[in-house]
Motif scaffolding. Structure first.
Motif, short mmCIF file in Angstrom:
data_model
loop_
_atom_site.label_atom_id
_atom_site.label_comp_id
_atom_site.label_asym_id
_atom_site.label_seq_id
_atom_site.Cartn_x
_atom_site.Cartn_y
_atom_site.Cartn_z
N ASP A 1 17.09 35.85 165.33
CA ASP A 1 17.46 37.24 164.56
C ASP A 1 16.48 37.86 164.78
O ASP A 1 15.37 38.00 163.28
N GLY A 2 15.64 38.76 165.84
CA GLY A 2 14.42 39.62 165.79
C GLY A 2 13.02 38.27 165.20
O GLY A 2 11.96 39.09 165.84
N ASP A 3 12.98 37.18 165.79
CA ASP A 3 12.04 36.28 166.50
C ASP A 3 11.69 36.77 167.78
O ASP A 3 12.30 36.92 168.68
N GLU A 4 9.90 36.03 167.84
CA GLU A 4 9.50 36.13 169.02
C GLU A 4 9.39 35.30 169.82
O GLU A 4 9.08 34.39 168.64
N ILE A 5 9.66 34.80 170.77
CA ILE A 5 9.61 33.40 171.26
C ILE A 5 9.10 33.63 172.71
O ILE A 5 8.67 34.74 173.22
N ARG B 1 17.25 28.37 178.85
CA ARG B 1 17.69 28.36 179.81
C ARG B 1 18.86 28.74 181.40
O ARG B 1 18.85 29.55 181.47
N ASP B 2 19.84 29.20 179.95
CA ASP B 2 21.27 29.39 180.82
C ASP B 2 21.27 30.91 180.69
O ASP B 2 22.17 30.80 181.29
N ASP B 3 21.02 31.69 179.19
CA ASP B 3 21.33 32.96 179.73
C ASP B 3 20.39 33.45 179.58
O ASP B 3 21.13 34.79 180.13
N LEU B 4 19.17 33.46 179.85
CA LEU B 4 18.05 34.18 179.70
C LEU B 4 16.99 34.12 181.21
O LEU B 4 16.48 34.14 181.78
N ARG C 1 9.40 40.37 176.14
CA ARG C 1 10.88 41.34 176.76
C ARG C 1 11.56 41.49 175.80
O ARG C 1 12.56 40.36 174.80
N GLU C 2 12.87 42.25 174.73
CA GLU C 2 13.82 42.07 173.82
C GLU C 2 15.00 41.90 174.18
O GLU C 2 15.69 42.54 175.78
N MET D 1 29.03 36.38 168.81
CA MET D 1 27.54 36.41 168.01
C MET D 1 26.61 36.97 168.26
O MET D 1 26.60 36.83 169.81
N LYS D 2 26.51 37.96 168.07
CA LYS D 2 24.88 38.88 168.58
C LYS D 2 23.62 38.63 168.06
O LYS D 2 23.73 38.61 167.00
N THR D 3 22.28 38.08 168.31
CA THR D 3 20.76 38.14 168.44
C THR D 3 20.09 38.91 169.32
O THR D 3 20.38 38.87 170.54
N THR D 4 19.08 39.65 168.20
CA THR D 4 18.28 40.02 169.08
C THR D 4 17.03 39.09 168.89
O THR D 4 16.62 39.01 168.11
N LEU D 5 16.75 38.78 170.35
CA LEU D 5 15.58 37.88 170.37
C LEU D 5 14.05 38.71 171.48
O LEU D 5 14.66 39.38 172.40
N THR D 6 13.21 38.29 170.46
CA THR D 6 12.11 38.39 171.88
C THR D 6 11.34 37.33 172.61
O THR D 6 10.72 37.18 171.74
N VAL D 7 11.26 37.86 173.25
CA VAL D 7 11.11 36.59 174.49
C VAL D 7 10.10 37.27 175.52
O VAL D 7 10.51 37.52 176.42
#
Length: 167
Positions: free
Chosen positions: A67-71, A27-30, A10-11, A1-7
């Motif tokens: 998806d689309g949220d700012e963290i 932690r693990d992916d970003l 940075r997107e 599954m694909k999800t876009t996050l702004t962390v």
């Protein structure tokens, strides 16, 4: 599954298992290890992040739901070269001992200071119209963040100091 996050402004496009928690994604992916895995049950607060400006336990959030949220993680609050007011206060007042819970404490305190400045009451607020930064307010609002070293008085001193800097 694909999800876009702004962390941390940075997107990221993340390809992940739909059962993956936001904590594990951070932690693990970003590669953002500041958000800690404590209890993995939402009871300790070590994994606290800001989600669209509100504090959440990232171990209880599924990445797919955001998806689309700012963290904002601890890495987005300050850096070793330029600490935030809260980070500086934690250092000055020894608001940490082992340091494991410190990122979650700082993220929760960041949200708490905004809640108080917005006038949001808590269970211990004197009335529903105003909120002030009393010791009782801090203890209540930070109760979701555990410190196994019991640095609570120093944490509250650090938060009080940082709140003075922000005024």
């Amino acid at each position: 599954m694909k999800t876009t996050l702004t962390v941390n402004a940075r997107e990221y496009d993340v390809d992940h298992d739909p059962r993956r928690t936001l904590l594990d994604t951070l932690r693990d992916d970003l590669g953002l290890p500041g958000t800690k895995k404590g209890c993995d049950h939402g009871q300790c607060g070590a994994c606290t992040v800001l989600l669209n400006g509100e504090r959440v336990n990232s171990c209880l959030c599924l990445t797919a739901m955001h998806d689309g949220d700012e963290i904002t993680t601890i890495e987005g609050i300050g850096s070793p070269d330029k600490l935030s007011a809260l980070q500086e206060a934690f250092v000055k007042h020894d608001g940490y001992q082992c340091g494991y819970c410190t990122p979650g404490q700082i993220m929760s305190a960041t949200a708490m200071l905004k809640e108080i400045s917005d006038g949001a009451p808590s269970y211990v607020s004197d009335d529903l119209q105003t909120a002030s930064l009393s010791d009782a307010e801090m203890a209540e609002r930070m109760s979701g963040n555990l410190c196994r070293c019991s640095a609570y008085p120093l944490i509250r001193e650090a938060i009080a100091m940082a709140s003075e800097v922000k005024k």
